[in-house]
Design a protein around this motif. Structure first.
Motif, PDB file in Angstrom:
ATOM      1  N   LEU A  57       0.840  -1.213   0.000  1.00 35.76           N
ATOM      2  CA  LEU A  57       0.000   0.000   0.000  1.00 35.76           C
ATOM      3  C   LEU A  57       0.867   1.252   0.000  1.00 35.76           C
ATOM      4  CD1 LEU A  57      -2.712   1.399   0.018  1.00 35.76           C
ATOM      5  CD2 LEU A  57      -2.811   1.118   2.503  1.00 35.76           C
ATOM      6  N   GLU A  58       1.965   1.224   0.747  1.00 33.70           N
ATOM      7  CA  GLU A  58       2.840   2.396   0.786  1.00 33.70           C
ATOM      8  C   GLU A  58       3.448   2.683  -0.590  1.00 33.70           C
ATOM      9  OE1 GLU A  58       3.847   1.744   5.523  1.00 33.70           O
ATOM     10  OE2 GLU A  58       5.113   0.843   3.985  1.00 33.70           O
ATOM     11  N   VAL A  59       3.757   1.615  -1.323  1.00 30.25           N
ATOM     12  CA  VAL A  59       4.264   1.792  -2.695  1.00 30.25           C
ATOM     13  C   VAL A  59       3.165   2.431  -3.554  1.00 30.25           C
ATOM     14  CG1 VAL A  59       4.959   0.545  -4.791  1.00 30.25           C
ATOM     15  CG2 VAL A  59       5.968  -0.062  -2.574  1.00 30.25           C
ATOM     16  N   GLY A  60       1.944   1.925  -3.405  1.00 33.20           N
ATOM     17  CA  GLY A  60       0.818   2.493  -4.152  1.00 33.20           C
ATOM     18  C   GLY A  60       0.584   3.954  -3.798  1.00 33.20           C
ATOM     19  N   ILE A  61       0.678   4.275  -2.515  1.00 27.24           N
ATOM     20  CA  ILE A  61       0.478   5.660  -2.072  1.00 27.24           C
ATOM     21  C   ILE A  61       1.554   6.559  -2.677  1.00 27.24           C
ATOM     22  CG2 ILE A  61       0.519   7.207  -0.070  1.00 27.24           C
ATOM     23  CD1 ILE A  61      -0.607   4.862   1.616  1.00 27.24           C
ATOM     24  N   GLY A  62       2.792   6.067  -2.662  1.00 31.72           N
ATOM     25  CA  GLY A  62       3.877   6.853  -3.242  1.00 31.72           C
ATOM     26  C   GLY A  62       3.620   7.144  -4.709  1.00 31.72           C
ATOM     27  N   ALA A  63       3.196   6.131  -5.449  1.00 33.28           N
ATOM     28  CA  ALA A  63       2.921   6.316  -6.880  1.00 33.28           C
ATOM     29  C   ALA A  63       1.797   7.337  -7.067  1.00 33.28           C
ATOM     30  CB  ALA A  63       2.537   4.984  -7.513  1.00 33.28           C
ATOM     31  N   SER A  64       0.785   7.249  -6.220  1.00 34.41           N
ATOM     32  CA  SER A  64      -0.328   8.195  -6.299  1.00 34.41           C
ATOM     33  C   SER A  64       0.159   9.612  -6.001  1.00 34.41           C
ATOM     34  CB  SER A  64      -1.429   7.783  -5.305  1.00 34.41           C
ATOM     35  OG  SER A  64      -2.340   8.836  -5.110  1.00 34.41           O
ATOM     36  N   PHE A  65       0.988   9.754  -4.978  1.00 30.80           N
ATOM     37  CA  PHE A  65       1.530  11.084  -4.646  1.00 30.80           C
ATOM     38  C   PHE A  65       2.385  11.626  -5.785  1.00 30.80           C
ATOM     39  CE2 PHE A  65       1.461  10.537   0.318  1.00 30.80           C
ATOM     40  CZ  PHE A  65       0.077  10.543   0.278  1.00 30.80           C
ATOM     41  N   GLY A  66       2.970  10.715  -6.563  1.00 30.93           N
ATOM     42  CA  GLY A  66       3.759  11.136  -7.715  1.00 30.93           C
ATOM     43  C   GLY A  66       2.890  11.485  -8.916  1.00 30.93           C
ATOM     44  N   GLY A  67       1.588  11.227  -8.798  1.00 26.47           N
ATOM     45  CA  GLY A  67       0.673  11.622  -9.866  1.00 26.47           C
ATOM     46  C   GLY A  67       0.197  10.479 -10.744  1.00 26.47           C
ATOM     47  N   ALA A  68       0.592   9.221 -10.416  1.00 29.20           N
ATOM     48  CA  ALA A  68       0.174   8.083 -11.244  1.00 29.20           C
ATOM     49  C   ALA A  68      -1.016   7.378 -10.621  1.00 29.20           C
ATOM     50  CB  ALA A  68       1.337   7.092 -11.378  1.00 29.20           C
ATOM     51  N   ARG A  69      -1.803   6.731 -11.461  1.00 25.15           N
ATOM     52  CA  ARG A  69      -2.864   5.869 -10.951  1.00 25.15           C
ATOM     53  C   ARG A  69      -2.234   4.560 -10.450  1.00 25.15           C
ATOM     54  NH1 ARG A  69      -8.382   6.651 -14.631  1.00 25.15           N
ATOM     55  NH2 ARG A  69      -8.850   8.703 -13.747  1.00 25.15           N
ATOM     56  N   ALA A  70      -2.678   4.114  -9.273  1.00 24.03           N
ATOM     57  CA  ALA A  70      -2.049   2.939  -8.658  1.00 24.03           C
ATOM     58  C   ALA A  70      -3.100   1.958  -8.164  1.00 24.03           C
ATOM     59  CB  ALA A  70      -1.160   3.370  -7.500  1.00 24.03           C
ATOM     60  N   LEU A  71      -2.816   0.676  -8.421  1.00 20.38           N
ATOM     61  CA  LEU A  71      -3.678  -0.417  -7.963  1.00 20.38           C
ATOM     62  C   LEU A  71      -2.934  -1.187  -6.871  1.00 20.38           C
ATOM     63  CD1 LEU A  71      -6.286  -2.256  -8.599  1.00 20.38           C
ATOM     64  CD2 LEU A  71      -4.655  -3.697  -9.840  1.00 20.38           C
ATOM     65  N   VAL A  72      -3.615  -1.446  -5.758  1.00 25.24           N
ATOM     66  CA  VAL A  72      -3.022  -2.240  -4.675  1.00 25.24           C
ATOM     67  C   VAL A  72      -4.020  -3.336  -4.331  1.00 25.24           C
ATOM     68  CG1 VAL A  72      -2.082  -2.199  -2.338  1.00 25.24           C
ATOM     69  CG2 VAL A  72      -1.852  -0.174  -3.798  1.00 25.24           C
ATOM     70  N   THR A  73      -3.535  -4.594  -4.253  1.00 20.61           N
ATOM     71  CA  THR A  73      -4.473  -5.695  -4.007  1.00 20.61           C
ATOM     72  C   THR A  73      -3.993  -6.572  -2.861  1.00 20.61           C
ATOM     73  OG1 THR A  73      -3.469  -7.337  -5.473  1.00 20.61           O
ATOM     74  CG2 THR A  73      -4.928  -5.747  -6.495  1.00 20.61           C
ATOM     75  N   MET A  74      -4.947  -7.141  -2.153  1.00 16.62           N
ATOM     76  CA  MET A  74      -4.617  -8.019  -1.023  1.00 16.62           C
ATOM     77  C   MET A  74      -5.859  -8.808  -0.628  1.00 16.62           C
ATOM     78  SD  MET A  74      -4.254  -4.880   1.709  1.00 16.62           S
ATOM     79  CE  MET A  74      -2.994  -4.144   0.657  1.00 16.62           C
ATOM     80  N   LYS A  75      -5.638  -9.846   0.193  1.00 17.02           N
ATOM     81  CA  LYS A  75      -6.789 -10.557   0.725  1.00 17.02           C
ATOM     82  C   LYS A  75      -7.298  -9.805   1.943  1.00 17.02           C
ATOM     83  CE  LYS A  75      -6.444 -14.479   2.847  1.00 17.02           C
ATOM     84  NZ  LYS A  75      -6.270 -15.943   2.855  1.00 17.02           N
ATOM     85  N   HIS A  76      -8.466 -10.229   2.435  1.00 25.64           N
ATOM     86  CA  HIS A  76      -9.105  -9.462   3.514  1.00 25.64           C
ATOM     87  C   HIS A  76      -8.190  -9.232   4.707  1.00 25.64           C
ATOM     88  CE1 HIS A  76      -9.434 -13.556   4.683  1.00 25.64           C
ATOM     89  NE2 HIS A  76     -10.527 -13.513   5.404  1.00 25.64           N
ATOM     90  N   VAL A  77      -7.501 -10.295   5.188  1.00 26.23           N
ATOM     91  CA  VAL A  77      -6.649 -10.118   6.366  1.00 26.23           C
ATOM     92  C   VAL A  77      -5.419  -9.277   6.058  1.00 26.23           C
ATOM     93  CG1 VAL A  77      -7.440 -12.134   7.653  1.00 26.23           C
ATOM     94  CG2 VAL A  77      -5.632 -12.400   5.948  1.00 26.23           C
TER      95      VAL A  77
END
Lengths: 583, 192
Positions: A57-77
């Motif tokens: 998620l932190e990688v995704g957030i960084g990409a978003s802060f850089g201006g890119a669209r980011a997808l982050v996926t995980m299971k419920h837990v």
């Protein structure tokens, strides 16, 4: 028309591609894993496995802060692990759109609990889409990115096992051309969440949810489908399909955005019926909110809080008639999952059983060490818990009992959240034995690469974590690597290290049998020489699927088709009855 | 929903059930139907019991076949056929692969593998066909083609053009394995 059959997971990957996503990050976890694997089909997207969901998620957030669209996926837990950045991400909002997929597992097909992550949406104050089939999985993923940028919010997409792993017909679209060029842009008031800034952002968050609630009342993903006009049903996600199957006459309010709920639309719909139901799996998430609006509605008085819905279970809840199920075949021999033939973990668990170890376990293929006849696992809580659990339990035991405690954890799980536990064990001078079953892959979820495999999601060679050095670096003095196919050595090492009144780490070094890259040259399968077999059943303690007991002759047999020739059984036999085929 | 056909595939992890359900779903899609297919991945693949639901018709809602509405139980293993038999509707069809795989309790000698399964199933569901899938797969040249042999046998009870089956097989199977699988499919088709 470009119609194809896609699983929910394939459709989410496609939706991310069409939405112009540039970065995707995840930690594997059933039923979410195939999303990122399918993202790798689109070379425009930088897709990678992170060591855990928080990092993903932190990688995704960084990409978003850089201006890119980011997808982050995980299971419920996994969302539990990522919850720390997630709650504050809700305050910062995004620059490039960010969609977080939570793949829930009602019925615990492959999980340690069946938490309902719709509750996270309310808790984090973040909108959540819930698709009902693969087409919606694609559409809602695309829409999620638009919504994310329009309302300056991260967006949840909640799937469940039956959505992620079902295939249905999907019409594909094209990738958007409207992709912003990522670049640095400072905005401290929005992105530096110190108390002064965060306090102001909280007002924005509350305003955003109110705006979303009003907006969603007019959107087509929340829709009313007219039936016979007698009963009204509010539903979402996969439950919608069961409603259409079992209650074809009902009028249905199908909700696509389950948080925030479209309250005015619900009021308008509810007013038309005397008989009103919510059909939802697990928690009364919609029901409680509708009741809080002062609307009388029936839901969990009819349907279970536990397990997934099926057409039969819905029918039973609504009409009371029991449906047939395979559980009526309960007297038949069960067929639970088992470690594969040749699995390098098998001998380790046999020896832990013999040593009467108290095993604090962890999440992975090796959790199957719980199953008889290996029966060598006493606890299993969550990813990485084995080591912390061993520390805690050791603290309260006598020195003698303490030595029975062994933590068992896989390579991927160790790097996920186990390493912190080991650091604590050394730092706080606890004493226990830790076995790292390093098969150099994240095996249980279907063999995904990780920092010990030396390869990336894109199959590129990369730096490989040195497990021994890592353990020594946190202060473990006794680190020993062993070949788990050598049973005498495995037994000796386990007993020696268990006796040691200090922290020690045993690393087993055979790769997963199913990874072609690491496969030993396939060895000759074995057979049982019935002249030598005394029928003592020592080999059966391994629980290898290739070994079966011939009750008529009172001898063991080996299925040559599935035997991998690992020769572990040969070492359990005191009578030299296991021989290589052709010798 | 009378206009939806429900096929339940059952067997043991590693038998190629998922590929078989992929091919079957593709055939129904090529034939112009709405189709849904559902299965559980993960734990079930470690030698456990595996099922895959395939539903096709004008419009399919639930991807899980409503309990008791299975039209065809298409099974890769004897014991698994018996396990899922309660889900079959009265008058439903059964295709069984004549193959027994010992579950752990049987392999350990704790329980016996049930006897006379095929006869019992046939008595309950007269439209039951037993296929010697493994023998035919070996005849085709590879034990792993047993799933495609069984698809051949299934094609006899479904109303799809042969070309659709061949097109789906060509799409789903890697080229180097195609010939052997087409042969396996032919051998399956000859089972009546």
């Amino acid at each position: 028309m470009n119609k194809v059959l896609l699983s929910g997971n394939e459709a989410i990957a496609r939706g991310a591609y069409e939405a112009g996503v540039l970065v995707a990050s995840a930690y594997p976890g059933t039923p979410s894993t195939e999303i990122l694997e399918n993202v790798t089909r689109y070379k425009e997207i930088d897709a990678s496995w992170a060591p855990n969901e928080k990092v993903a998620l932190e990688v995704g957030i960084g990409a978003s802060f850089g201006g890119a669209r980011a997808l982050v996926t995980m299971k419920h837990v996994g969302v539990n692990v990522a919850a720390d950045p997630l709650f504050t991400l809700s305050y910062t909002g995004v620059r490039g759109g960010l969609v977080l997929v939570t793949a829930d597992d009602p019925e615990l097909h492959s999980s340690q609990n069946e938490q309902d992550n719709r509750n996270y949406a309310k808790f984090v104050k973040m909108p959540m889409f819930e698709p009902a089939d693969s087409q919606e999985a694609l559409d809602f993923t695309r829409l999620g990115f638009e919504l994310s940028e329009q309302f300056d919010t991260p967006v949840f997409l909640r799937s469940t096992t039956r959505i992620s792993h079902s295939k249905s017909v999907v019409e594909l679209g094209e990738r958007t051309n409207d992709i912003q060029e990522p670049k640095l842009e400072r905005n401290a008031a929005k992105l530096v969440m110190l108390p002064g800034n965060a306090r102001r952002r909280h007002y924005d968050v509350e305003r955003r949810i109110a705006d979303l609630e009003e907006w969603s009342c007019t959107q087509s993903f929340n829709r009313i489908e007219k039936g016979a006009g007698k009963i009204g049903v509010i539903t979402s996600g996969v439950s919608y399909q069961y409603v259409k199957e079992v209650l074809p006459e009902a009028d249905v309010l199908k909700i696509g955005l389950v948080y925030p709920l479209p309250k005015n639309l619900i009021r308008e719909f509810a007013a038309a019926y005397d008989e009103l139901y919510v059909v939802e799996e697990l928690d009364p998430f919609i029901e409680e909110q509708v009741k809080a609006m002062g609307i009388g509605i029936s839901g969990k008085d009819k349907l279970s809080l536990c397990g997934e819905l099926t057409p039969g279970r819905l029918k039973q809840g609504m009409f009371g008639d029991a449906s047939p199920s395979e559980e009526t075949s309960a007297d038949l021999p069960q067929r639970p999952p088992n470690m594969c033939p040749g699995c390098p973990h098998r001998g380790v668990f046999m020896e832990l059983n013999r040593a009467k170890a108290y095993v604090t376990g962890d999440i992975g293929c090796y959790t199957l060490g719980f199953m008889p006849p290996l029966s060598a696992m006493d606890t299993c809580v969550c990813m990485g818990a084995s080591i912390g659990n061993a520390t805690g339990i050791s603290k309260v035991l006598s020195a003698e009992e303490q030595r029975k405690v062994v933590a068992v954890i896989g390579d991927s799980t160790f790097l996920h959240t186990g390493i912190n536990g080991l650091m604590d064990m050394v730092y706080n001078q606890s004493a226990s034995t830790v076995i790292i079953l390093d098969n150099r892959i994240t095996a249980m979820t279907g063999r995904q690469e990780n920092p010990t495999s030396g390869f990336t999601l894109g199959d590129e060679q990369t730096f490989r974590v040195d497990m021994e050095q890592l353990c020594r670096a946190v202060g473990v003095k006794h680190v020993v690597s062993i070949d788990p196919y050598n049973i005498a050595l495995t037994r000796k090492t386990i007993r020696e290290e268990m006796a040691r009144p200090e922290v020690s780490v045993i690393i087993t070094t055979r790769p997963c049998m199913l990874v072609p890259r690491d496969n030993l040259e396939r060895r000759t399968p074995l057979y049982v020489d019935h002249d030598k077999c005394t029928g003592c059943q020592a080999c059966l303690r391994l629980g290898c699927p290739a070994i079966t007991w011939d009750a008529a002759n009172k001898k063991s047999n080996i299925d040559k088709i599935i035997c991998t020739g690992c020769q572990v059984c040969q070492q359990t036999c005191g009578f030299d009855a296991f021989q290589k085929c052709g010798e | 929903m009378a206009d939806v056909t429900n096929i339940l595939l059952a067997g043991v992890g590693g038998q190629g059930i998922l590929l078989a359900s992929e091919v079957l779903s593709e055939v129904t899609l090529l034939a112009g139907f709405d189709v849904k297919k559902n299965e559980i991945h993960g734990m079930s693949q470690r030698g456990g019991s595996v099922v895959s639901h395939v539903r096709y018709g004008d419009k399919v809602y639930s991807s899980i076949i409503p309990e008791g509405e299975v039209d065809i139980l298409f099974s890769f293993e004897m014991l698994e056929t018996r396990r899922y038999l309660p889900l079959l509707r009265a008058g439903g069809k059964v295709i069984i692969n004549n193959w027994k795989i010992a579950p752990p309790s049987v392999a350990l000698g704790k329980q016996a593998y049930p006897e006379n399964l095929a006869e019992d199933i046939q008595a309950q569901f007269p439209d039951t066909r037993v296929v010697d899938g493994l023998d035919l797969a070996l005849e085709a040249g590879n034990s792993k083609t047993v799933n495609v042999v069984l698809l051949g046998a299934l094609s006899n009870v479904l109303d799809f053009d042969r070309e659709l089956w061949l097109a789906a097989l060509k799409k789903m199977i890697p080229e180097r394995l195609l010939d052997i699988n087409l042969k396996a499919f032919e051998l399956g088709c000859q089972v009546k």
